[in-house]
Design an enzyme around this catalytic site. Structure first.
Site, PDB file in Angstrom:
ATOM      1  N   GLN A  34      42.903  33.146  40.703  1.00 60.17           N
ATOM      2  CA  GLN A  34      43.464  33.760  39.492  1.00 60.17           C
ATOM      3  C   GLN A  34      44.668  33.012  38.930  1.00 60.17           C
ATOM      4  OE1 GLN A  34      43.336  37.870  41.493  1.00 60.17           O
ATOM      5  NE2 GLN A  34      42.957  38.365  39.364  1.00 60.17           N
ATOM      6  N   HIS A  54      31.701  28.306  35.128  1.00 59.43           N
ATOM      7  CA  HIS A  54      31.194  27.109  34.437  1.00 59.43           C
ATOM      8  C   HIS A  54      29.744  27.278  33.994  1.00 59.43           C
ATOM      9  CE1 HIS A  54      34.442  24.516  36.638  1.00 59.43           C
ATOM     10  NE2 HIS A  54      34.924  25.216  35.631  1.00 59.43           N
ATOM     11  N   ASP A  67      40.064  27.181  35.535  1.00 60.54           N
ATOM     12  CA  ASP A  67      40.252  25.735  35.747  1.00 60.54           C
ATOM     13  C   ASP A  67      41.739  25.368  35.793  1.00 60.54           C
ATOM     14  OD1 ASP A  67      37.534  25.589  35.638  1.00 60.54           O
ATOM     15  OD2 ASP A  67      37.419  24.254  33.902  1.00 60.54           O
ATOM     16  N   ARG A  92      53.067  37.575  48.358  1.00 65.19           N
ATOM     17  CA  ARG A  92      51.683  37.634  48.815  1.00 65.19           C
ATOM     18  C   ARG A  92      50.849  36.687  47.962  1.00 65.19           C
ATOM     19  NH1 ARG A  92      46.889  41.753  47.789  1.00 65.19           N
ATOM     20  NH2 ARG A  92      45.431  40.679  49.138  1.00 65.19           N
ATOM     21  N   ASN A 181      40.714  40.373  51.263  1.00 66.85           N
ATOM     22  CA  ASN A 181      41.155  41.257  50.198  1.00 66.85           C
ATOM     23  C   ASN A 181      39.983  42.050  49.643  1.00 66.85           C
ATOM     24  OD1 ASN A 181      43.199  42.120  48.087  1.00 66.85           O
ATOM     25  ND2 ASN A 181      41.533  41.352  46.801  1.00 66.85           N
ATOM     26  N   GLU A 182      40.053  43.358  49.757  1.00 64.82           N
ATOM     27  CA  GLU A 182      39.118  44.273  49.098  1.00 64.82           C
ATOM     28  C   GLU A 182      37.642  43.947  49.315  1.00 64.82           C
ATOM     29  OE1 GLU A 182      40.000  44.680  44.942  1.00 64.82           O
ATOM     30  OE2 GLU A 182      41.923  45.614  45.338  1.00 64.82           O
ATOM     31  N   TYR A 326      45.129  51.643  42.677  1.00 60.39           N
ATOM     32  CA  TYR A 326      45.481  51.632  41.259  1.00 60.39           C
ATOM     33  C   TYR A 326      45.284  52.974  40.565  1.00 60.39           C
ATOM     34  CZ  TYR A 326      45.626  46.487  41.434  1.00 60.39           C
ATOM     35  OH  TYR A 326      45.952  45.195  41.726  1.00 60.39           O
ATOM     36  N   GLU A 393      48.826  45.916  46.928  1.00 60.76           N
ATOM     37  CA  GLU A 393      48.674  45.796  45.471  1.00 60.76           C
ATOM     38  C   GLU A 393      48.809  47.172  44.836  1.00 60.76           C
ATOM     39  OE1 GLU A 393      45.122  43.951  43.812  1.00 60.76           O
ATOM     40  OE2 GLU A 393      45.219  42.377  45.326  1.00 60.76           O
TER      41      GLU A 393
HETATM   42  C1  PNW Z   1      42.150  44.007  42.497  1.00 61.84           C
HETATM   43  N1  PNW Z   1      38.208  48.378  39.907  1.00 61.84           N
HETATM   44  O1  PNW Z   1      40.836  44.177  42.154  1.00 61.84           O
HETATM   45  C2  PNW Z   1      42.200  42.581  42.972  1.00 61.84           C
HETATM   46  O2  PNW Z   1      42.610  42.428  44.297  1.00 61.84           O
HETATM   47  C3  PNW Z   1      42.923  41.656  42.056  1.00 61.84           C
HETATM   48  O3  PNW Z   1      42.457  40.349  42.260  1.00 61.84           O
HETATM   49  C4  PNW Z   1      42.772  42.123  40.623  1.00 61.84           C
HETATM   50  O4  PNW Z   1      43.290  41.215  39.706  1.00 61.84           O
HETATM   51  C5  PNW Z   1      43.468  43.461  40.517  1.00 61.84           C
HETATM   52  O5  PNW Z   1      42.972  44.377  41.461  1.00 61.84           O
HETATM   53  C6  PNW Z   1      43.362  44.088  39.138  1.00 61.84           C
HETATM   54  O6  PNW Z   1      42.034  44.333  38.802  1.00 61.84           O
HETATM   55  C7  PNW Z   1      40.273  45.259  41.598  1.00 61.84           C
HETATM   56  O7  PNW Z   1      37.268  48.152  39.112  1.00 61.84           O
HETATM   57  C8  PNW Z   1      39.159  45.028  40.825  1.00 61.84           C
HETATM   58  O8  PNW Z   1      38.542  49.521  40.182  1.00 61.84           O
HETATM   59  C9  PNW Z   1      38.466  46.064  40.269  1.00 61.84           C
HETATM   60  C10 PNW Z   1      38.894  47.332  40.486  1.00 61.84           C
HETATM   61  C11 PNW Z   1      40.022  47.580  41.263  1.00 61.84           C
HETATM   62  C12 PNW Z   1      40.709  46.532  41.818  1.00 61.84           C
END
Ligand code: PNW
Length: 497
Positions: A34, A54, A67, A92, A181-182, A326, A393
């Site tokens: 990212q 790509h 890129d 992080r 991660n996730e 989130y 996060e």
């Molecule tokens: C996280 N959703 O991903 C990731 O760890 C990050 O790379 C990302 O940029 C950030 O949250 C914001 O999106 C998610 O759809 C991706 O609920 C998708 C979801 C939640 C977290």
């Protein structure tokens, strides 16, 4: 009399009066694909995000790619000054697997990859910032995708080889490790709904194979550190899991059950094998997928089984609980006839949505529901015996405004709920990480949804950085260890909350 006053004060104090405990650690996060750019610099190999962006730019909302992104490949040293002035305890970041191992396997190490991360780590330490390193934030080397990617069990061993290279080269200075991660997002997105690279659409099969390999890989990497590195390096290893809070849509028993099934099958899926006393997948998940598979005519469950040795290897394989959170959804049972089986969605069998009156960020899924954060933290405390949780996060997306009052409102309200979870609910939370340090490449949404506390001008070849209002507000929280709604940084207009 004095004690009576103290008691009255304690009972009438608000979350605004709570302070973060003295050892509480703050940070900000990014991920290699990212932010780094340098996609083909000095020996780096291709990964699945290079290939997807790509070859299939139409899948990215603005047809962009990583890129160049924020060009942190060339800007690591100057960015550390922005971290330092923010006052974070840790940064992080994630390692790009194909920058270290260009074809994914450990027989060929790219010296420039080692150099790049050595410089970043040394610069962080020189400035008093702890490196908090993620090994895998979704950018699988393309050659490993060509042998099937995560659904191929062999990839677990290749991940452990990669982890070994990281421990060997960086473990003298990196003491905090996150393996993955996730996994729920990259397994679901990569092999079920097509929303993340390699963007396969599946049918309730590959997604579980992916998760199975990831859990085995995590367990093995943890045990490798434990047996070979822990004594001499003295660090710790964990994993980062993500979840929404899933609120029952009413107090009817079937809605309460829908909320619980949803969290177990999205989150317990990974958390139960690692953090529960018994280990293995949650029983509700094993039962449901076995039953569905049988009615669908499969000779065995689409959910793979662990051997007893694997259950033991994975159980307890984490020194902390990394949590990304989130937002919140409400859940109810999936109406009959909805969804096409076999699929992960019909296995779970619930339907989750957000209330139309909840505030939504620039990301369509991101509703602002601070109370859900606290409920989730309490659920984790009760379900997994109050583990040490580090929020790895949490953050809000907008269109990139510098006077980012909505982001400030998000951080303030979510941090207040976190403070209540610590002080009123007794949750063992030791750290918090804001996503993100910089505006960056937001996967399929390209550069259209901004999460940074620092604005990045992607039209500027130099990718200039400008701290937003939230950068200064977060800095104030770190310095004072409390949320202050009245704080307005110099040269910004006051927010109306
Ligand atoms: C996280 N959703 O991903 C990731 O760890 C990050 O790379 C990302 O940029 C950030 O949250 C914001 O999106 C998610 O759809 C991706 O609920 C998708 C979801 C939640 C977290």
């Amino acid at each position: 009399m004095k004690w009576l006053l103290v008691l009255i004060y304690a009972c009438t104090s608000y979350a605004e009066d709570y302070v973060f405990p003295p050892n509480f650690q703050f940070g900000v996060a990014t991920a290699s694909y990212q932010v780094e750019g340098g996609w083909n610099a000095s020996g780096k190999g291709e990964n699945i995000w290079d290939v997807l962006t790509h070859n299939r730019p139409e899948l990215i909302y603005d047809q962009s790619n990583g890129d160049i992104a924020c060009d942190t490949y060339n800007k690591a040293i100057t960015d550390v000054q922005l971290l330092k002035s923010l006052g974070v305890d840790f940064y992080r970041f994630s390692f790009s697997w194909s920058r270290i191992l260009p074809v994914g396997t450990s027989n060929k190490i790219n010296p420039d990859g080692i150099r790049y991360y050595n410089e970043l780590i040394d610069e962080l330490l020189k400035n008093g910032i702890k490196p908090f390193a993620t090994m895998f934030h979704w950018d699988l080397p393309q050659p490993l995708q060509e042998i099937g990617g995560w659904p191929n069990p062999v990839v677990a061993d290749l991940f452990v080889d990669y982890a070994n290279v990281l421990f060997e080269h960086f473990g003298d200075r990196v003491k905090d490790w996150i393996t993955f991660n996730e996994p729920a997002v990259f397994c679901g997105g990569g092999y079920e709904d097509g929303s993340k690279a390699p963007a396969y659409k599946g049918n309730g099969f590959g997604v579980y194979l992916c998760a199975h390999t990831v859990l085995r890989a995590h367990g093995k990497a943890y045990r490798l550190y434990e047996s070979k590195y822990k004594a001499s390096q003295g660090g710790r290893v964990g994993i980062t899991l993500d979840t929404y809070w899933f609120e029952p849509s009413s107090d009817k028993p079937e809605d309460i059950e829908a909320g619980e099934i949803t969290i177990q099958m999205n989150f317990g899926w990974f958390a139960h094998p690692i953090y529960s006393k018994e280990g293995d997948y949650p029983s509700v998940m094993k039962e449901r997928i076995a039953e569905k598979s049988s009615t669908e005519g499969f000779p065995r469950s689409r959910l793979p089984e662990f051997t007893p040795e694997e259950i033991e290897e994975i159980r307890g394989s984490s020194d902390f609980f990394g949590l990304n959170h989130y937002t919140t959804n409400k859940c109810t049972p999936l109406p009959a006839g909805w969804g096409i089986p076999p699929s992960q969605w019909t296995d779970i069998g619930t339907m989750c949505y957000y209330e139309t009156n909840w505030e939504i960020g620039a990301s369509s899924w991101l509703a602002v529901v601070p109370w859900g954060f606290r409920k989730l933290l309490v659920w984790i405390k009760n379900e997994y015996n109050n583990p040490e949780v580090i929020i790895t996060e949490n953050g809000f997306s907008d269109k990139g405004e510098l006077n980012d009052c909505r982001r400030i409102n998000y951080y303030n309200t979510y941090l207040e709920e976190l403070l209540k979870a610590i002080h009123e609910d007794g949750c063992n939370i030791s750290g918090y990480t804001a996503w993100s340090f910089l505006d960056n490449f937001e996967w399929m949404r390209g550069f259209t949804e901004k999460f940074g506390v620092i604005y990045v001008d992607f039209d500027d070849p130099d990718r200039s950085r400008t701290p937003k209002m939230s950068y200064y507000v977060y800095k104030n929280i770190l310095a004072t260890k409390r949320v202050d709604w009245k704080f307005t940084p110099d040269s910004f207009n006051e927010c109306e909350f």
